[in-house]
Write a protein that holds these residues in place. Structure first.
Motif, PDB file in Angstrom:
ATOM      1  N   SER A 124       0.792  -1.234   0.000  1.00  0.00           N
ATOM      2  CA  SER A 124       0.000   0.000   0.000  1.00  0.00           C
ATOM      3  C   SER A 124       0.828   1.290   0.000  1.00  0.00           C
ATOM      4  N   TRP A 125       2.131   1.205   0.359  1.00  0.00           N
ATOM      5  CA  TRP A 125       2.874   2.429   0.670  1.00  0.00           C
ATOM      6  C   TRP A 125       3.045   3.397  -0.509  1.00  0.00           C
ATOM      7  N   ASN A 126       3.629   2.910  -1.623  1.00  0.00           N
ATOM      8  CA  ASN A 126       3.968   3.818  -2.731  1.00  0.00           C
ATOM      9  C   ASN A 126       2.744   4.512  -3.316  1.00  0.00           C
ATOM     10  N   ILE A 147      -0.206  -4.631   3.674  1.00  0.00           N
ATOM     11  CA  ILE A 147      -0.544  -3.345   4.280  1.00  0.00           C
ATOM     12  C   ILE A 147       0.748  -2.784   4.870  1.00  0.00           C
ATOM     13  N   ASP A 148       1.096  -1.574   4.522  1.00  0.00           N
ATOM     14  CA  ASP A 148       2.308  -0.943   5.062  1.00  0.00           C
ATOM     15  C   ASP A 148       1.917  -0.129   6.302  1.00  0.00           C
ATOM     16  N   ASP A 149       2.670   0.888   6.607  1.00  0.00           N
ATOM     17  CA  ASP A 149       2.452   1.711   7.795  1.00  0.00           C
ATOM     18  C   ASP A 149       1.036   2.323   7.805  1.00  0.00           C
ATOM     19  N   PHE A 150       0.568   2.686   9.000  1.00  0.00           N
ATOM     20  CA  PHE A 150      -0.700   3.404   9.225  1.00  0.00           C
ATOM     21  C   PHE A 150      -1.929   2.519   9.359  1.00  0.00           C
ATOM     22  N   LEU A 172       1.613  -7.490   6.485  1.00  0.00           N
ATOM     23  CA  LEU A 172       1.490  -6.386   7.429  1.00  0.00           C
ATOM     24  C   LEU A 172       2.861  -5.755   7.684  1.00  0.00           C
ATOM     25  N   TYR A 173       2.871  -4.692   8.476  1.00  0.00           N
ATOM     26  CA  TYR A 173       4.073  -3.883   8.665  1.00  0.00           C
ATOM     27  C   TYR A 173       4.222  -3.504  10.136  1.00  0.00           C
ATOM     28  N   SER A 174       5.443  -3.470  10.629  1.00  0.00           N
ATOM     29  CA  SER A 174       5.704  -2.893  11.949  1.00  0.00           C
ATOM     30  C   SER A 174       7.173  -2.483  12.054  1.00  0.00           C
ATOM     31  N   THR A 206       6.759   3.547  14.351  1.00  0.00           N
ATOM     32  CA  THR A 206       7.124   3.235  12.973  1.00  0.00           C
ATOM     33  C   THR A 206       7.714   4.486  12.339  1.00  0.00           C
ATOM     34  N   CYS A 207       8.114   4.363  11.081  1.00  0.00           N
ATOM     35  CA  CYS A 207       8.680   5.532  10.396  1.00  0.00           C
ATOM     36  C   CYS A 207       7.648   6.650  10.292  1.00  0.00           C
ATOM     37  N   GLY A 208       6.389   6.281  10.235  1.00  0.00           N
ATOM     38  CA  GLY A 208       5.341   7.293  10.099  1.00  0.00           C
ATOM     39  C   GLY A 208       4.800   7.773  11.433  1.00  0.00           C
ATOM     40  N   GLY A 209       5.309   7.223  12.536  1.00  0.00           N
ATOM     41  CA  GLY A 209       4.852   7.671  13.860  1.00  0.00           C
ATOM     42  C   GLY A 209       3.683   6.866  14.410  1.00  0.00           C
ATOM     43  N   LEU A 267       5.458 -10.185   6.976  1.00  0.00           N
ATOM     44  CA  LEU A 267       5.698  -9.032   7.838  1.00  0.00           C
ATOM     45  C   LEU A 267       6.894  -8.236   7.327  1.00  0.00           C
ATOM     46  N   LYS A 268       6.672  -6.948   7.114  1.00  0.00           N
ATOM     47  CA  LYS A 268       7.786  -6.028   6.819  1.00  0.00           C
ATOM     48  C   LYS A 268       8.118  -5.341   8.134  1.00  0.00           C
ATOM     49  N   TYR A 269       9.366  -5.471   8.561  1.00  0.00           N
ATOM     50  CA  TYR A 269       9.763  -4.995   9.885  1.00  0.00           C
ATOM     51  C   TYR A 269      10.813  -3.910   9.685  1.00  0.00           C
ATOM     52  N   ASP A 270      10.446  -2.677  10.030  1.00  0.00           N
ATOM     53  CA  ASP A 270      11.146  -1.483   9.554  1.00  0.00           C
ATOM     54  C   ASP A 270      11.858  -0.752  10.705  1.00  0.00           C
ATOM     55  N   TRP A 271      13.151  -0.663  10.657  1.00  0.00           N
ATOM     56  CA  TRP A 271      14.049  -0.159  11.704  1.00  0.00           C
ATOM     57  C   TRP A 271      13.576   1.120  12.406  1.00  0.00           C
ATOM     58  N   TRP A 284      15.528  -8.524   2.360  1.00  0.00           N
ATOM     59  CA  TRP A 284      15.993  -7.353   3.118  1.00  0.00           C
ATOM     60  C   TRP A 284      16.256  -6.227   2.146  1.00  0.00           C
ATOM     61  N   ARG A 285      15.837  -5.043   2.574  1.00  0.00           N
ATOM     62  CA  ARG A 285      16.031  -3.852   1.759  1.00  0.00           C
ATOM     63  C   ARG A 285      17.520  -3.555   1.659  1.00  0.00           C
ATOM     64  N   THR A 286      17.958  -3.231   0.445  1.00  0.00           N
ATOM     65  CA  THR A 286      19.363  -2.894   0.241  1.00  0.00           C
ATOM     66  C   THR A 286      19.537  -1.390   0.046  1.00  0.00           C
ATOM     67  N   ASN A 289      17.766   2.938   0.430  1.00  0.00           N
ATOM     68  CA  ASN A 289      16.773   3.876   0.944  1.00  0.00           C
ATOM     69  C   ASN A 289      15.504   3.786   0.112  1.00  0.00           C
ATOM     70  N   ASP A 290      14.526   4.596   0.476  1.00  0.00           N
ATOM     71  CA  ASP A 290      13.235   4.524  -0.218  1.00  0.00           C
ATOM     72  C   ASP A 290      13.337   4.953  -1.685  1.00  0.00           C
ATOM     73  N   ILE A 291      12.642   4.221  -2.504  1.00  0.00           N
ATOM     74  CA  ILE A 291      12.589   4.555  -3.930  1.00  0.00           C
ATOM     75  C   ILE A 291      11.539   5.654  -4.149  1.00  0.00           C
TER      76      ILE A 291
HETATM   77  C1  GLA Z   1      10.087   3.701   5.527  1.00  0.00           C
HETATM   78  C2  GLA Z   1      10.142   2.521   4.558  1.00  0.00           C
HETATM   79  C3  GLA Z   1       9.019   2.662   3.542  1.00  0.00           C
HETATM   80  C4  GLA Z   1       7.679   2.702   4.260  1.00  0.00           C
HETATM   81  C5  GLA Z   1       7.668   3.819   5.293  1.00  0.00           C
HETATM   82  C6  GLA Z   1       6.431   3.768   6.166  1.00  0.00           C
HETATM   83  O1  GLA Z   1      10.359   4.896   4.914  1.00  0.00           O
HETATM   84  O2  GLA Z   1      11.392   2.463   3.940  1.00  0.00           O
HETATM   85  O3  GLA Z   1       9.063   1.600   2.615  1.00  0.00           O
HETATM   86  O4  GLA Z   1       7.432   1.466   4.853  1.00  0.00           O
HETATM   87  O5  GLA Z   1       8.800   3.753   6.143  1.00  0.00           O
HETATM   88  O6  GLA Z   1       6.410   4.781   7.106  1.00  0.00           O
END
Ligand code: GLA
Length: 678
Positions: A286-288, A321-324, A372-374, A380-383, A406-410, A484-486, A488-490
């Motif tokens: 859902s993110w992009n 489903i990504d963040d939010f 899902l995402y956490s 999360t990155c979006g708060g 599960l996408k698990y985001d630092w 694993w993501r190699t 930054n965000d595209i």
């Molecule tokens: C980071 C990730 C993105 C997305 C957002 C959500 O920026 O790299 O892919 O998941 O967080 O807040």
């Protein structure tokens, strides 16, 4: 009378001619901002006339300017001067609006393919640098801004007081060297059945088995399977294989699909063991597209569109489903506010996601899977609420609801390990690379969640997201990561896609079945992080994007609005021969084995001994050549060459004596498969 009239006429004519003549000879000024700047490409935002990238007054090191071109690296404006300009003058610099950031950029002027001037790397606060370039005879001028060697973050770049001196009244055209032509290459599928999708599937003993056998061709269609191990059954109408396997083992199965026009069969392997995601995950996220606007309704609609568009018949599976989906720490949107967790620490989804289990059941009911995402940090990155301190409860919730990914985001985890109070929302910032360069701390949260996910009684693909810190490709598999993501965000710009692509070779040796490098999600179709618009990538760039992500054996997660899929985007996402490169069971990742100028040739070894080869043109000139350096690509002997986008054999080449005609558009690709005929 007659004579006087004649005289008057002649004198008027002389005056007019003199005027025209002097006008075409005397020097004139053409301001850069008088030209059509919209043809420029840039790394972020849109080209700005007399304003900065953010739409403010052009300002460099405290000095303001009324006129100029505000852009963002990498930026390119091509101007056709046709030899009519004498001089270009401007001042260049980084706009003050990015105070607090560390941008760097280099301004370059190229004339007819030669560099005429370069600013050197400029930084925030550097005084506007004067640029004077003599242009006599130059036909094509390029105003280029590169990223200064440190990525293009916050590179808001200004060409101010920029103007041309010409020998007479003239105006100049700008143009974009990358074609905008939309053309469709993928042939329509035949009416007869053709089995598609992954040829191998991994499952753990005891986990619920769900795999959809997919095929193109007329409906109705019936599916069957020979050699299915005990515990599994196939639904003849839908092709869905379900059940449970209790013992480890490798099972060879033959799949069949039949319709009124004919039948098809294909081999399929089931590996019951410790490893899942034996081919790169394919689906949607859902993110992009929606970013913080995501809701259960939008997710359902995306799942429906995955079916109605026919994408499901090509192996697209996950609806992620990504963040939010969680409640937020301080959003002004009431639908995102609420209690974060119950008394026992179990997460409470926000009001847009009333019943997670129902949503998961709905998606499964379509034959798809759900993700899902956490984040391992408190936020999360979006708060939104992250998993810190509640990892066990979260893993249990995901399994209980029936999630498969599960996408698990630092994100805020970096602040946690630096000792900041983990529960004070305002002291824990979002995206942070802190701590990620210490190997042990970089691994820690993923080890923990990886273990918890494996303890659940269902298979959950584990997507590690920490942007490549501490060379994650070297250890992502050992912590239980399936990908694993190699990077930054595209974003949907050529610069973003290109830079990510050029960075993938170092991690390539670590890709294997169950462990994939993830160069981030796809940016074709309507994308826009809450403000969807058609991707800014040109058609040829989109072909290159999908070709490269297939060659990279990357997870393929569509990032667009699934309800706005157009014919071109569908053509990009439904080419089974291209997808087969991505899903090849050998699980190798292509690397660039030969580069000739801007032509980079990527090669991926395939299970059947053939090779997928991508001829990628990263430059601004069309490439037309007879290619003969096959040994550099590891090709020796006699080969049939197949164009995978067009699904056609195009040549028979002997690598000792033969040549292959290569014709690659600007920013375009040829994706070929070389199969030995020996
Ligand atoms: C980071 C990730 C993105 C997305 C957002 C959500 O920026 O790299 O892919 O998941 O967080 O807040």
């Amino acid at each position: 009378m007659m004579n006087i009239n004649k005289l008057t006429f002649v004198s008027i004519l002389i005056t007019v001619l003199n005027f025209v003549g002097s006008n075409s000879l005397s020097a004139q000024t053409v301001w850069l901002d008088e030209l059509d700047l919209s043809t420029a490409t840039q790394g972020y935002g849109v080209p700005m006339k007399n304003k900065s990238c953010d739409g403010k007054t052009l300002t460099i090191a405290g000095e303001t300017f009324d006129r100029g071109f505000g852009s963002h690296s990498e930026s390119l404006l091509t101007i056709l001067l046709e030899g009519n300009a004498k001089l270009f003058t401007a001042k260049v610099g980084i706009d003050d609006e990015v105070k607090g950031q560390r941008p760097a950029a280099e301004f370059i002027v190229n004339g007819d393919g030669k560099q005429l001037w370069a600013s050197g790397v400029m930084r925030l606060g550097d005084a506007a640098k004067p640029c004077t370039v003599k242009l006599d005879g130059v036909k094509k001028l390029e105003l280029l801004v590169t990223d200064g060697g440190n990525g293009n973050y916050y590179d808001h770049v200004d060409w101010v007081d920029a103007k041309f001196e010409t020998s007479g009244a003239t105006t100049f055209k700008t143009f974009n060297p990358v074609s905008s032509e939309v053309y469709i290459l993928t042939p329509k599928p035949a009416a007869e059945p053709k089995l598609t999708g992954a040829k191998v599937f991994g499952v753990r003993p005891g986990s619920p088995f769900q795999h959809l056998v997919t095929a193109t061709g007329d409906r109705p269609m019936t599916f069957s399977a020979k050699g299915l191990p005990k515990g599994l059954k196939i639904n003849k109408k839908t092709g869905l294989i379900t059940g449970v396997l209790t013992t480890k083992g490798s099972y060879k199965v033959t799949l069949f699909a039949k319709n009124a026009k004919g039948k098809a069969e294909r081999q399929f392997r089931i590996e019951c063991g410790d490893q899942i995601a034996l081919t790169p995950p394919m689906g949607w996220n859902s993110w992009n597209c929606f970013a913080q606007e995501v809701s259960a309704d939008k997710v359902k609609r995306a799942a429906n569109a995955m079916v109605s568009s026919g994408l499901i018949n090509h192996g697209w599976t996950y609806i992620n489903i990504d963040d939010f989906w969680e409640n937020h720490r301080d959003s002004k949107d009431p639908s995102l506010r609420g209690k974060l967790r119950d008394e026992a620490g179990y997460i409470i989804p926000n009001s847009r996601f009333v019943d997670m289990k129902l949503l998961a059941d709905y998606v499964h009911g379509l034959g798809l899977k759900i993700g899902l995402y956490s984040s391992p940090g408190p936020w999360t990155c979006g708060g939104s609420a992250g998993s810190f301190g509640y990892e066990k409860q979260d893993a249990e919730s995901y399994a209980k609801w029936g999630f498969d990914y599960l996408k698990y985001d630092w994100c805020s985890y970096g602040n946690v390990i630096n000792g900041l109070p983990e529960n004070d929302p305002y002291k824990v910032s979002s995206l942070s690379y802190n701590g990620g360069s210490e190997l042990e701390t970089a691994k820690k949260p993923f080890i923990e969640m990886g273990k918890l996910l494996r303890e659940q009684k269902r298979d959950i693909v584990f997507s590690v997201c920490q942007y490549g810190m501490s060379d994650v490709w070297k250890w992502g598999g050992s912590v239980g990561g399936n990908c694993w993501r190699t990077t930054n965000d595209i974003t949907d710009t050529w610069t973003s896609m290109k830079n990510i692509a050029l960075d993938q070779d170092r991690s390539a040796p670590y890709a294997k079945p169950g462990n994939w490098n993830d160069p981030d999600m796809l940016i074709v179709g309507h994308v826009g992080w809450g403000n969807p618009h058609p991707s800014k990538l040109k058609p040829d760039e989109q072909y290159m994007h999908i070709s490269l992500w297939s060659l990279f054996a990357a997870p393929l997660l569509i990032g667009c609005d699934m309800e706005k899929l157009d014919d071109f985007t569908l053509n990009l996402l439904t080419n089974d021969e291209v997808i087969e490169v991505n899903q090849d069971p050998l699980g190798k990742q292509a690397t660039c084995l030969h580069a000739i100028g801007d032509l980079r040739i990527y090669v991926k070894d395939l299970e059947d001994g053939s090779k997928a080869v991508g001829f990628c043109n990263f430059g601004l000139e069309k490439i037309n050549m007879a290619y003969a350096d096959f040994s550099k690509l590891g090709l020796n002997g006699q080969f049939v060459v197949r164009d995978l986008w067009r699904q056609k054999d195009i040549a028979n080449v002997n690598t000792q004596s033969g040549k292959l005609a290569i014709d690659v558009p600007v920013h375009g690709v040829l994706l070929y498969k070389f199969s030995s005929v020996n």
